[in-house]
Design a protein around this motif. Structure first.
Motif, PDB file in Angstrom:
ATOM      1  N   ASN A 117       1.726 -14.919   0.113  1.00 16.74           N
ATOM      2  CA  ASN A 117       2.420 -13.633   0.178  1.00 16.74           C
ATOM      3  C   ASN A 117       1.729 -12.594   1.040  1.00 16.74           C
ATOM      4  N   GLY A 118       0.497 -12.872   1.475  1.00 20.25           N
ATOM      5  CA  GLY A 118      -0.199 -11.906   2.303  1.00 20.25           C
ATOM      6  C   GLY A 118      -0.616 -10.660   1.552  1.00 20.25           C
ATOM      7  N   ASN A 119      -0.830 -10.784   0.241  1.00 19.32           N
ATOM      8  CA  ASN A 119      -1.306  -9.621  -0.516  1.00 19.32           C
ATOM      9  C   ASN A 119      -2.663  -9.174   0.009  1.00 19.32           C
ATOM     10  N   THR A 120      -2.874  -7.871   0.015  1.00 17.81           N
ATOM     11  CA  THR A 120      -4.105  -7.325   0.579  1.00 17.81           C
ATOM     12  C   THR A 120      -4.905  -6.568  -0.472  1.00 17.81           C
ATOM     13  N   TYR A 121      -6.211  -6.545  -0.277  1.00 16.59           N
ATOM     14  CA  TYR A 121      -7.147  -5.923  -1.222  1.00 16.59           C
ATOM     15  C   TYR A 121      -8.269  -5.281  -0.419  1.00 16.59           C
TER      16      TYR A 121
END
Length: 126
Positions: free
Chosen positions: A55-59
């Motif tokens: 999903n390409g979640n970023t942190y």
């Protein structure tokens, strides 16, 4: 073999912007989490940002939230770190790292990463 190659570092004035890139080869890039770390002179290496898959979640670490943005282009096997509103304390060598196989996201622990680039220098002048 796996290779990670950073580019785009340089010298910028405080308040300016810079984008660093990391080109990956020898691994299934689209199914690996990717991260950026940095190491300032005399300090330990610290985690900056991560991007997961699929999903390409970023942190982000707190000190860069709202200023930095990590992104990836799976077609080009490249991960980016867009850095805005740079501060002198952002001066460091920036490293990209590939997460362990099977991890959909990796965070700030270096054991979560299996491959590292050589780094690119970012210097922010005041």
């Amino acid at each position: 073999q796996v290779q990670l190659s950073e580019s785009g570092g340089g010298l910028v004035q405080a308040g300016g912007s810079l984008r660093v890139s990391c080109a990956a080869s020898g691994l299934p890039f689209s199914s690996r989490a990717m991260g950026w770390f940095r190491q300032a002179p005399g300090k330990e290496r610290e985690w900056v940002a991560s991007i997961g898959w699929p999903n390409g979640n970023t942190y982000y670490t707190d000190s860069v939230k709202g200023r930095f943005a990590i992104s990836r282009d799976n077609a080009k096997n490249t991960v980016f770190l867009q850095m805005n509103s740079l501060k002198p304390e952002d001066t460091a060598v920036y490293y990209c790292a590939a997460g362990r196989p099977g991890y959909t996201v990796s965070f700030g622990y270096e054991y979560e990463y299996t491959n590292w680039g050589q780094g690119t220098q970012v210097t922010v002048s005041s």
